[in-house]
Motif scaffolding. Structure first.
Motif, mmCIF file in Angstrom:
data_model
loop_
_atom_site.group_PDB
_atom_site.id
_atom_site.type_symbol
_atom_site.label_atom_id
_atom_site.label_comp_id
_atom_site.label_asym_id
_atom_site.label_seq_id
_atom_site.Cartn_x
_atom_site.Cartn_y
_atom_site.Cartn_z
ATOM 1 N N ARG A 180 -40.896 9.760 -48.589
ATOM 2 C CA ARG A 180 -39.847 8.854 -48.111
ATOM 3 C C ARG A 180 -39.592 9.088 -46.633
ATOM 4 O O ARG A 180 -39.453 8.146 -45.852
ATOM 5 C CB ARG A 180 -38.558 9.066 -48.905
ATOM 6 C CG ARG A 180 -37.439 8.169 -48.453
ATOM 7 C CD ARG A 180 -36.225 8.271 -49.385
ATOM 8 N NE ARG A 180 -35.178 7.414 -48.893
ATOM 9 C CZ ARG A 180 -34.151 7.838 -48.153
ATOM 10 N NH1 ARG A 180 -34.030 9.103 -47.848
ATOM 11 N NH2 ARG A 180 -33.238 6.994 -47.729
ATOM 12 N N ALA A 181 -39.554 10.352 -46.234
ATOM 13 C CA ALA A 181 -39.337 10.680 -44.824
ATOM 14 C C ALA A 181 -40.452 10.108 -43.968
ATOM 15 O O ALA A 181 -40.190 9.528 -42.904
ATOM 16 C CB ALA A 181 -39.233 12.193 -44.640
ATOM 17 N N SER A 182 -41.682 10.228 -44.429
ATOM 18 C CA SER A 182 -42.813 9.668 -43.684
ATOM 19 C C SER A 182 -42.683 8.155 -43.534
ATOM 20 O O SER A 182 -42.933 7.604 -42.467
ATOM 21 C CB SER A 182 -44.133 9.991 -44.390
ATOM 22 O OG SER A 182 -44.351 11.365 -44.423
ATOM 23 N N GLY A 183 -42.278 7.491 -44.600
ATOM 24 C CA GLY A 183 -42.092 6.041 -44.560
ATOM 25 C C GLY A 183 -40.977 5.630 -43.616
ATOM 26 O O GLY A 183 -41.079 4.618 -42.913
ATOM 27 N N LEU A 184 -39.924 6.423 -43.561
ATOM 28 C CA LEU A 184 -38.809 6.114 -42.660
ATOM 29 C C LEU A 184 -39.200 6.300 -41.205
ATOM 30 O O LEU A 184 -38.763 5.547 -40.340
ATOM 31 C CB LEU A 184 -37.594 6.969 -43.019
ATOM 32 C CG LEU A 184 -36.908 6.593 -44.329
ATOM 33 C CD1 LEU A 184 -35.938 7.681 -44.766
ATOM 34 C CD2 LEU A 184 -36.193 5.255 -44.199
ATOM 35 N N VAL A 185 -40.038 7.287 -40.932
ATOM 36 C CA VAL A 185 -40.544 7.447 -39.560
ATOM 37 C C VAL A 185 -41.343 6.211 -39.185
ATOM 38 O O VAL A 185 -41.159 5.645 -38.111
ATOM 39 C CB VAL A 185 -41.398 8.729 -39.417
ATOM 40 C CG1 VAL A 185 -42.157 8.727 -38.098
ATOM 41 C CG2 VAL A 185 -40.535 9.976 -39.517
ATOM 42 N N ALA A 186 -42.212 5.790 -40.083
ATOM 43 C CA ALA A 186 -43.038 4.609 -39.822
ATOM 44 C C ALA A 186 -42.193 3.359 -39.626
ATOM 45 O O ALA A 186 -42.555 2.469 -38.857
ATOM 46 C CB ALA A 186 -44.041 4.403 -40.952
ATOM 47 N N ALA A 187 -41.052 3.304 -40.295
ATOM 48 C CA ALA A 187 -40.152 2.151 -40.178
ATOM 49 C C ALA A 187 -39.199 2.287 -38.987
ATOM 50 O O ALA A 187 -38.280 1.490 -38.842
ATOM 51 C CB ALA A 187 -39.349 1.995 -41.466
ATOM 52 N N SER A 199 -44.590 18.670 -40.981
ATOM 53 C CA SER A 199 -45.022 18.677 -39.584
ATOM 54 C C SER A 199 -45.198 17.258 -39.045
ATOM 55 O O SER A 199 -44.768 16.941 -37.933
ATOM 56 C CB SER A 199 -46.331 19.453 -39.455
ATOM 57 O OG SER A 199 -46.790 19.432 -38.136
ATOM 58 N N GLU A 200 -45.816 16.399 -39.834
ATOM 59 C CA GLU A 200 -46.022 15.008 -39.424
ATOM 60 C C GLU A 200 -44.693 14.281 -39.233
ATOM 61 O O GLU A 200 -44.520 13.511 -38.288
ATOM 62 C CB GLU A 200 -46.881 14.267 -40.457
ATOM 63 C CG GLU A 200 -48.307 14.728 -40.508
ATOM 64 C CD GLU A 200 -49.086 14.336 -39.264
ATOM 65 O OE1 GLU A 200 -48.898 13.220 -38.764
ATOM 66 O OE2 GLU A 200 -49.886 15.176 -38.808
ATOM 67 N N VAL A 201 -43.761 14.516 -40.138
ATOM 68 C CA VAL A 201 -42.450 13.870 -40.042
ATOM 69 C C VAL A 201 -41.719 14.358 -38.795
ATOM 70 O O VAL A 201 -41.164 13.553 -38.038
ATOM 71 C CB VAL A 201 -41.609 14.117 -41.313
ATOM 72 C CG1 VAL A 201 -40.169 13.687 -41.110
ATOM 73 C CG2 VAL A 201 -42.222 13.379 -42.495
ATOM 74 N N VAL A 202 -41.734 15.661 -38.552
ATOM 75 C CA VAL A 202 -41.061 16.206 -37.372
ATOM 76 C C VAL A 202 -41.672 15.625 -36.097
ATOM 77 O O VAL A 202 -40.948 15.213 -35.189
ATOM 78 C CB VAL A 202 -41.116 17.752 -37.362
ATOM 79 C CG1 VAL A 202 -40.665 18.307 -36.021
ATOM 80 C CG2 VAL A 202 -40.255 18.313 -38.478
ATOM 81 N N THR A 203 -42.982 15.553 -36.049
ATOM 82 C CA THR A 203 -43.655 14.980 -34.879
ATOM 83 C C THR A 203 -43.245 13.519 -34.692
ATOM 84 O O THR A 203 -42.953 13.082 -33.570
ATOM 85 C CB THR A 203 -45.186 15.089 -35.018
ATOM 86 O OG1 THR A 203 -45.527 16.477 -35.101
ATOM 87 C CG2 THR A 203 -45.905 14.458 -33.849
ATOM 88 N N GLY A 204 -43.198 12.771 -35.779
ATOM 89 C CA GLY A 204 -42.787 11.363 -35.699
ATOM 90 C C GLY A 204 -41.349 11.204 -35.248
ATOM 91 O O GLY A 204 -41.036 10.310 -34.453
ATOM 92 N N ILE A 205 -40.485 12.071 -35.721
ATOM 93 C CA ILE A 205 -39.080 12.019 -35.315
ATOM 94 C C ILE A 205 -38.964 12.336 -33.824
ATOM 95 O O ILE A 205 -38.240 11.663 -33.086
ATOM 96 C CB ILE A 205 -38.223 12.992 -36.158
ATOM 97 C CG1 ILE A 205 -38.197 12.547 -37.623
ATOM 98 C CG2 ILE A 205 -36.797 13.078 -35.619
ATOM 99 C CD1 ILE A 205 -37.623 13.596 -38.567
ATOM 100 N N GLU A 206 -39.694 13.343 -33.379
ATOM 101 C CA GLU A 206 -39.678 13.710 -31.959
ATOM 102 C C GLU A 206 -40.154 12.561 -31.083
ATOM 103 O O GLU A 206 -39.573 12.295 -30.025
ATOM 104 C CB GLU A 206 -40.569 14.925 -31.709
ATOM 105 C CG GLU A 206 -39.978 16.216 -32.174
ATOM 106 C CD GLU A 206 -40.931 17.386 -32.002
ATOM 107 O OE1 GLU A 206 -40.413 18.492 -31.817
ATOM 108 O OE2 GLU A 206 -42.164 17.204 -32.072
#
Length: 72
Positions: free
Chosen positions: A10-17, A45-52
């Motif tokens: 879900r976190a990954s999807g929210l980054v993408a959105a 790690s991917e989610v943190v990078t996307g958030i950054e």
């Protein structure tokens, strides 16, 4: 553990959105659950990078919680 995987996805999807604040909330929930296994670490790690990349300060909070819980 399935719940943790769903939170991580879900976190990954929210980054993408382009919803970094919500992604950070989902990621921190997965991290503080204490139920991540090494095969899930890459996802955090991917989610943190996307958030950054989206300029959200919450990335540091997620990263610190992850290191405090899983890298000790």
């Amino acid at each position: 553990m399935l719940k943790v995987v769903k939170l991580s996805l879900r976190a990954s999807g929210l980054v993408a959105a382009d919803k970094p604040d919500e992604a950070a909330d989902a990621a921190i929930a997965a991290v503080i659950s204490g139920r991540l296994v090494p095969s899930n670490y890459w996802s955090v790690s991917e989610v943190v990078t996307g958030i950054e990349r989206r300029g959200a300060a919450e990335a540091a909070v997620v990263r610190e919680a992850f290191y405090d819980i899983y890298r000790s």
